[in-house]
Design an enzyme around this catalytic site. Structure first.
Site, mmCIF file in Angstrom:
data_model
loop_
_atom_site.group_PDB
_atom_site.id
_atom_site.type_symbol
_atom_site.label_atom_id
_atom_site.label_comp_id
_atom_site.label_asym_id
_atom_site.label_seq_id
_atom_site.Cartn_x
_atom_site.Cartn_y
_atom_site.Cartn_z
ATOM 1 N N ARG A 81 0.858 -1.196 0.000
ATOM 2 C CA ARG A 81 0.000 0.000 0.000
ATOM 3 C C ARG A 81 0.885 1.234 0.000
ATOM 4 N NH1 ARG A 81 -3.399 -2.582 4.173
ATOM 5 N NH2 ARG A 81 -5.475 -2.976 3.316
ATOM 6 N N ASP A 108 6.746 -6.353 3.790
ATOM 7 C CA ASP A 108 6.650 -7.645 3.123
ATOM 8 C C ASP A 108 6.356 -7.350 1.650
ATOM 9 O OD1 ASP A 108 6.523 -10.375 2.823
ATOM 10 O OD2 ASP A 108 4.679 -10.665 3.948
ATOM 11 N N ASP A 176 -0.402 -0.734 8.009
ATOM 12 C CA ASP A 176 -0.143 0.385 7.091
ATOM 13 C C ASP A 176 -1.401 1.137 6.658
ATOM 14 O OD1 ASP A 176 -1.207 -1.637 5.561
ATOM 15 O OD2 ASP A 176 0.415 -1.725 4.096
ATOM 16 N N ASP A 177 -2.587 0.646 7.064
ATOM 17 C CA ASP A 177 -3.826 1.337 6.666
ATOM 18 C C ASP A 177 -4.520 1.955 7.872
ATOM 19 O OD1 ASP A 177 -4.585 -0.990 7.907
ATOM 20 O OD2 ASP A 177 -6.153 -1.511 6.472
ATOM 21 N N ASP A 255 -4.787 -13.332 14.195
ATOM 22 C CA ASP A 255 -5.589 -12.562 15.152
ATOM 23 C C ASP A 255 -6.706 -13.403 15.757
ATOM 24 O OD1 ASP A 255 -6.617 -12.541 12.578
ATOM 25 O OD2 ASP A 255 -7.338 -10.483 12.648
ATOM 26 N N SER A 286 -8.698 -9.135 3.168
ATOM 27 C CA SER A 286 -10.070 -9.516 3.548
ATOM 28 C C SER A 286 -11.124 -8.970 2.582
ATOM 29 C CB SER A 286 -10.376 -9.022 4.963
ATOM 30 O OG SER A 286 -10.294 -7.616 5.012
#
Length: 411
Positions: A81, A108, A176-177, A255, A286
């Site tokens: 991103r 990554d 990162d979001d 998670d 997702s």
């Protein structure tokens, strides 16, 4: 290849070599800074602390009682991103000290455009790269989940760097979001001592799963809760938790794995009434699941709360249960129809009681809460209780007062 192509190829190889060299120098400088701060920290603590190999999870290393000098790095998990700049701009704008809160971006995917965005920032942040970008062999029925396997591998590597290579005491993890609130650092600085002191806590999270604007009290931005649900999305953990989790870290869906009873072990997290992070990443592994329905409506706190000057001892387990549980069960009980019809306003704070999985889900759906359960735990719940605001008044969605624990078969 023609001479022109040969020249271009040579120039490209030289450029790549220079990039690699620059990156190596930055990694070395990061290590030098880390060793320097570790040294200073050791002197400040009376030079009693010398680096040791990681201890086995049991017995746990002694906890610090004076965390004032502890460096709390922010680990930003990045991939492809290039909008990571929105996350980084806010982190760098709001952090009160580069020494106390170094920002380390772990990338990554090897995405070139994202790497260029990160290179643009120079010294204010450190950029490390996950070395293994290979595909992961997965069961045939999980082929579409390859991304989740890569995320779990990246987390394992990046947290290993933080705790094994750089030897930090704790870390704040963000993706990162995520965009952070003005008091994001203040919040973690104030709650860190609580995490050290209370063994019934295993994380501090900046996120309220039910934090949509109309479901929180923005006038009480200082209000914090305990929750049995692992919220993630901007969270603080200690090195000894990593000692415990690393040997059994999962191959995918890390998670939800954290939310299983075997990992949680009846421990809680702290979470805010008003979120200190919000997500702007609709597109991701997702595929926007939950984003359009819930996540894009999460209210990001915009009022600075001086948490370090507040007494947060009410969040310690014994004190919290002494005050929170009686408050919930003293609230008059109403029916869901009365809430929806905005009736019995004179009661103020009220309680809506659910009796089982199906009634919980039906009430949650009717009132706009997230209705999914993970290992039987509702999002933002504590002792089965979910606290939220509905049509301007406080509501506790709660099990009966003789509640005995979560049923992992509720999902």
């Amino acid at each position: 290849a023609s001479p022109g192509e040969g020249d271009r190829l040579t120039a490209e190889v030289i450029r790549l070599a220079q990039d690699a060299e620059t990156e190596l120098e930055r990694q070395k400088e990061l290590l030098r800074q880390i060793h320097r701060y570790s040294g200073l920290w050791g002197q400040r603590r009376g030079a009693r602390i010398t680096p040791k190999p990681p201890l086995p999870p049991s017995p746990a290393p002694p906890r610090l009682t004076d965390p004032a000098g502890t460096v709390l790095p922010v680990l930003v998990m990045a991939c492809d991103r290039s909008t990571v700049r929105r996350c980084l701009d806010k982190l760098l704008r709001y952090r009160p000290s580069a020494q106390r809160f170094p920002v380390i971006v772990s990338q990554d995917c090897g995405h070139a455009e994202t790497a260029r965005v990160l290179a643009f920032y120079g010294d204010p942040l450190a950029h490390i790269r996950q070395p293994d970008l290979s595909d992961i062999p997965v069961p045939a029925e999980h082929r579409k989940f390859q991304g989740y396997y890569k995320i779990a591998r990246h987390y394992r590597w990046a947290l290993g760097q933080i705790f094994r290579t750089f030897r930090y005491r704790a870390v704040i993890v963000v993706e990162d979001d995520l965009e952070v609130a003005p008091d994001f650092f203040e919040y973690f600085q104030a709650t860190f001592p609580l995490l050290l002191a209370d063994r019934s806590l295993w994380c501090i999270s900046a996120w309220n799963d039910n934090g949509k604007e109309q479901m929180v009290d923005v006038g009480q931005a200082e209000l914090l809760y305990r929750t049995d649900f692992f919220p993630g999305l901007g969270w603080l953990l200690l090195a000894e938790l990593w000692d415990e989790l690393e040997p059994k870290w999962p191959r995918a869906f890390w998670d939800d794995w954290m939310r299983q009873p075997e990992q949680r072990r009846d421990r809680s997290c702290v979470r805010p009434e008003v979120s200190r992070t919000m997500t702007f990443g609709r597109k991701g592994v997702s595929h926007g699941q939950f984003f359009d329905q819930y996540l894009k409506f999460i209210k990001l706190n915009d009022r600075f709360v001086p948490f370090t000057q507040l007494d947060l001892s009410y969040l310690k387990k014994e004190e919290y249960e002494r005050s929170f549980l009686p408050k919930v069960y003293a609230a008059p009980e109403v029916r869901v129809e009365e809430l929806q019809g905005n009736r019995r306003r004179e009661l103020g704070t009220v309680r809506l009681q659910y009796s089982g999985r199906d009634s919980f889900k039906a009430f949650a759906k009717a009132l706009g809460l997230m209705d999914d359960l993970k290992s039987g735990v509702p999002r933002a719940g504590y002792c089965g209780i979910v606290s939220f605001v509905y049509r301007g008044r406080r509501v506790y969605l709660a099990p009966p007062s003789d509640w005995t624990g979560y049923d992992p078969s509720w999902s």
